[in-house]
Design a protein around this motif. Sequence first.
Motif, mmCIF file in Angstrom:
data_model
loop_
_atom_site.group_PDB
_atom_site.id
_atom_site.type_symbol
_atom_site.label_atom_id
_atom_site.label_comp_id
_atom_site.label_asym_id
_atom_site.label_seq_id
_atom_site.Cartn_x
_atom_site.Cartn_y
_atom_site.Cartn_z
ATOM 1 N N GLN A 267 0.804 -1.218 0.000
ATOM 2 C CA GLN A 267 0.000 0.000 0.000
ATOM 3 C C GLN A 267 0.842 1.275 0.000
ATOM 4 O O GLN A 267 0.297 2.373 -0.180
ATOM 5 C CB GLN A 267 -0.946 0.013 1.193
ATOM 6 C CG GLN A 267 -0.279 0.082 2.551
ATOM 7 C CD GLN A 267 -1.245 -0.161 3.697
ATOM 8 O OE1 GLN A 267 -2.096 0.670 3.999
ATOM 9 N NE2 GLN A 267 -1.115 -1.317 4.330
ATOM 10 N N ILE A 268 2.150 1.145 0.197
ATOM 11 C CA ILE A 268 2.986 2.338 0.310
ATOM 12 C C ILE A 268 2.968 3.183 -0.959
ATOM 13 O O ILE A 268 2.837 4.423 -0.883
ATOM 14 C CB ILE A 268 4.416 1.956 0.731
ATOM 15 C CG1 ILE A 268 4.384 1.407 2.176
ATOM 16 C CG2 ILE A 268 5.356 3.161 0.638
ATOM 17 C CD1 ILE A 268 5.730 0.940 2.694
ATOM 18 N N PRO A 269 3.084 2.591 -2.167
ATOM 19 C CA PRO A 269 2.998 3.447 -3.362
ATOM 20 C C PRO A 269 1.691 4.230 -3.443
ATOM 21 O O PRO A 269 1.674 5.378 -3.909
ATOM 22 C CB PRO A 269 3.135 2.448 -4.518
ATOM 23 C CG PRO A 269 3.901 1.296 -3.929
ATOM 24 C CD PRO A 269 3.417 1.195 -2.515
ATOM 25 N N GLU A 270 0.589 3.633 -2.996
ATOM 26 C CA GLU A 270 -0.686 4.345 -2.994
ATOM 27 C C GLU A 270 -0.642 5.531 -2.039
ATOM 28 O O GLU A 270 -1.204 6.596 -2.334
ATOM 29 C CB GLU A 270 -1.805 3.391 -2.587
ATOM 30 C CG GLU A 270 -1.985 2.208 -3.530
ATOM 31 C CD GLU A 270 -2.900 1.157 -2.946
ATOM 32 O OE1 GLU A 270 -3.714 1.489 -2.046
ATOM 33 O OE2 GLU A 270 -2.805 -0.012 -3.375
ATOM 34 N N LEU A 271 0.007 5.353 -0.893
ATOM 35 C CA LEU A 271 0.119 6.446 0.071
ATOM 36 C C LEU A 271 0.937 7.599 -0.502
ATOM 37 O O LEU A 271 0.633 8.767 -0.256
ATOM 38 C CB LEU A 271 0.747 5.933 1.368
ATOM 39 C CG LEU A 271 -0.090 4.895 2.143
ATOM 40 C CD1 LEU A 271 0.728 4.304 3.284
ATOM 41 C CD2 LEU A 271 -1.369 5.524 2.675
ATOM 42 N N VAL A 272 1.967 7.267 -1.264
ATOM 43 C CA VAL A 272 2.781 8.310 -1.907
ATOM 44 C C VAL A 272 1.920 9.133 -2.864
ATOM 45 O O VAL A 272 1.996 10.375 -2.892
ATOM 46 C CB VAL A 272 3.980 7.677 -2.639
ATOM 47 C CG1 VAL A 272 4.707 8.722 -3.474
ATOM 48 C CG2 VAL A 272 4.947 7.033 -1.645
ATOM 49 N N VAL A 273 1.080 8.448 -3.642
ATOM 50 C CA VAL A 273 0.209 9.147 -4.585
ATOM 51 C C VAL A 273 -0.810 10.003 -3.830
ATOM 52 O O VAL A 273 -1.052 11.165 -4.181
ATOM 53 C CB VAL A 273 -0.503 8.133 -5.504
ATOM 54 C CG1 VAL A 273 -1.576 8.837 -6.347
ATOM 55 C CG2 VAL A 273 0.509 7.435 -6.408
ATOM 56 N N ARG A 274 -1.410 9.443 -2.771
ATOM 57 C CA ARG A 274 -2.411 10.198 -2.000
ATOM 58 C C ARG A 274 -1.801 11.427 -1.348
ATOM 59 O O ARG A 274 -2.456 12.484 -1.271
ATOM 60 C CB ARG A 274 -3.052 9.289 -0.944
ATOM 61 C CG ARG A 274 -4.172 8.451 -1.517
ATOM 62 C CD ARG A 274 -4.628 7.353 -0.577
ATOM 63 N NE ARG A 274 -5.086 7.804 0.714
ATOM 64 C CZ ARG A 274 -6.259 8.373 0.973
ATOM 65 N NH1 ARG A 274 -7.094 8.625 -0.020
ATOM 66 N NH2 ARG A 274 -6.608 8.708 2.197
ATOM 67 N N ARG A 275 -0.570 11.313 -0.873
ATOM 68 C CA ARG A 275 0.098 12.474 -0.273
ATOM 69 C C ARG A 275 0.153 13.634 -1.260
ATOM 70 O O ARG A 275 -0.135 14.787 -0.896
ATOM 71 C CB ARG A 275 1.504 12.085 0.185
ATOM 72 C CG ARG A 275 2.335 13.255 0.671
ATOM 73 C CD ARG A 275 3.636 12.811 1.321
ATOM 74 N NE ARG A 275 4.508 12.061 0.435
ATOM 75 C CZ ARG A 275 5.699 11.556 0.799
ATOM 76 N NH1 ARG A 275 6.133 11.748 2.037
ATOM 77 N NH2 ARG A 275 6.428 10.876 -0.057
ATOM 78 N N LYS A 276 0.487 13.339 -2.490
ATOM 79 C CA LYS A 276 0.605 14.396 -3.498
ATOM 80 C C LYS A 276 -0.759 14.923 -3.919
ATOM 81 O O LYS A 276 -0.974 16.143 -4.038
ATOM 82 C CB LYS A 276 1.356 13.872 -4.715
ATOM 83 C CG LYS A 276 1.571 14.918 -5.803
ATOM 84 C CD LYS A 276 2.390 14.358 -6.957
ATOM 85 C CE LYS A 276 2.614 15.410 -8.034
ATOM 86 N NZ LYS A 276 3.408 14.862 -9.177
ATOM 87 N N GLU A 277 -1.723 14.022 -4.117
ATOM 88 C CA GLU A 277 -3.032 14.429 -4.628
ATOM 89 C C GLU A 277 -3.828 15.253 -3.618
ATOM 90 O O GLU A 277 -4.592 16.140 -4.003
ATOM 91 C CB GLU A 277 -3.840 13.187 -5.003
ATOM 92 C CG GLU A 277 -3.339 12.474 -6.243
ATOM 93 C CD GLU A 277 -4.166 11.249 -6.596
ATOM 94 O OE1 GLU A 277 -4.019 10.765 -7.730
ATOM 95 O OE2 GLU A 277 -4.954 10.786 -5.737
ATOM 96 N N LEU A 278 -3.626 14.969 -2.333
ATOM 97 C CA LEU A 278 -4.449 15.616 -1.322
ATOM 98 C C LEU A 278 -3.880 16.924 -0.794
ATOM 99 O O LEU A 278 -4.608 17.707 -0.189
ATOM 100 C CB LEU A 278 -4.683 14.661 -0.145
ATOM 101 C CG LEU A 278 -5.570 13.447 -0.422
ATOM 102 C CD1 LEU A 278 -5.576 12.512 0.781
ATOM 103 C CD2 LEU A 278 -6.993 13.888 -0.759
ATOM 104 N N SER A 279 -2.611 17.162 -0.968
ATOM 105 C CA SER A 279 -1.964 18.323 -0.339
ATOM 106 C C SER A 279 -2.195 19.582 -1.161
ATOM 107 O O SER A 279 -1.649 19.728 -2.269
ATOM 108 C CB SER A 279 -0.465 18.053 -0.167
ATOM 109 O OG SER A 279 -0.249 16.957 0.709
ATOM 110 N N HIS A 280 -3.001 20.478 -0.619
ATOM 111 C CA HIS A 280 -3.318 21.744 -1.280
ATOM 112 C C HIS A 280 -3.556 22.803 -0.213
ATOM 113 O O HIS A 280 -4.112 22.520 0.854
ATOM 114 C CB HIS A 280 -4.586 21.627 -2.145
ATOM 115 C CG HIS A 280 -4.471 20.662 -3.269
ATOM 116 N ND1 HIS A 280 -3.844 20.952 -4.462
ATOM 117 C CD2 HIS A 280 -4.910 19.377 -3.365
ATOM 118 C CE1 HIS A 280 -3.900 19.895 -5.249
ATOM 119 N NE2 HIS A 280 -4.549 18.937 -4.616
#
Length: 545
Positions: A267-280
């Motif tokens: 699940q770690i690669p998914e967390l990396v993607v979510r970190r970028k997509e959610l940070s605004h």
Amino acid sequence: MAQADLVFTNGPVHTNDPARTRATGLAVTAGRITAVGHDEVRELIGPRTEVVDLHGKLLIPGFQDAHVHAVYGGTELAECDLSGTTGVDEYLSRVREFGAAHPERAWITGSGWSMESFEGGLPSRQLLDTACPDRPVFLLNRDHHGAWANTRALELAGLTADTPDPADGRIEREPDGTPSGVLQEGATGLVSRLVPPSTPADRLAGLLRAQRLLHSLGITGWQDALLGVFNGQPDVSDAYRTAALDGTLTARVTGALWWDRERGADQIPELVVRRKELSHGRFRAGTVKIMQDGIAENFTAAMTSPYLDGCGCATANSGISFVDPLKLREHVTALDALDFQVHFHALGDRAVREALDALEAAVAANGRRGNRHHLAHLQVVHPDDVPRFAGLGAIANIQPLWAAHEPQMDELTIPFLGPERAAWQYPFGSLLRAGATLAAGSDWPVSSPDPIAGLHVAVNRTEPGATDGRIFLPEQRLDPATALAAYTAGAAHVNGHDDAGSLLPGHLADLVVLDRDILTAPPAEIADARVERTYVGGELVHLAD
């Protein structure tokens, strides 16, 4: 000299700056503090400057909450609220009234009942049936680690005497094995998965409702401790992303992405993607939340030795480690290498040790990366592990409101821990003396989000309004300034806001005005203080009536 946008005069101003803890004036320009001092600050007042005369009231840095579930809390404010009472008849009355007021709801949902209200902490389905027999009812308890369901809800979920307990939870049962109506930990998901899901609009409304409440309590930023699907509860990340993008998020928020304990490193690669997509905007999602154990009251907090039974004899149960300790070391090391902050739920002394062991492995593999990992709750900490916090740079994320004598502690916890372990609970003073950094939070909606109430308990180790004179482990009390620092500078540090939490030139103008000086008032009166004004970036976000 350029004029300021906002000037506070006639303090006191508590700065959290060890070099100068007190001032009487403060100036703000373009959302940041531009001067802290005394009469010289008045020189920054111009024709367009807003001047706030404190009249001796206390100006402090904005509170931050290091562990809160804001969207859940805000959403639950619109559901059946059982908090604020321990009366069983009152619980049932509220369920009846909510059902009558909302005939359109297929399910009655809510939260806030206390385990202390029932023998052994276990209400029955039959009791809930008297309030609502025809519609399913699902009510989370105060700590949100268990739920009370009526017979209709259990039937819809297909739970019978033959239903096995899930690996991460327990179905409480009647003598013949029939589910009794209480579900612990992961077993709550067996019913909650059937509850009609909230909509994105519901979640956004919950966030904004929570934000108004938290601002009214002087909270200018927080860490939301669970973003993801958990036990049938929806992911609330979309609410933060929407509010951050449209500007309605006025607070500064760090989001902790949920670690799915049924999965592993995949699940770690998914967390990396979510970190970028959610940070605004004012929202960042650079933290991962790992829930390592449960809670002591239902015997799922992970302990180094077994719980006791009602006769004081050792049982065969030492609680649950939700993530295999050896795998935990691997996962934390990998997350640390990717510069994620890890936010542990670690309540029992074994869970605390397992989390510290994981951080030790990460430091050995990666060196010190300054990712501000933290352990939340820390109800029972083995004395051998107290010095390890400072050595590993692990931040102690404390929930002070729980560190007091009250029925759940005295009746459902201490007897089953025994005297030695009971004395290891919430060791705030010991952690501080051992050099640990303290950050404070509430875990709302598990308990009140009011930081002033938490400050009162951290300093007094008694609940606000307590009159019996009993102090819970008095050697673990904090002095008022240290407790305030944990709710301001400490929480801002763990939330990644280095330019907040202290009133220094150049820092963000996240500010709170209290109606009295809690640092010079008698400690027993801290809980009487009230928030009059809250500012985020120099903008007024709350003004008391």
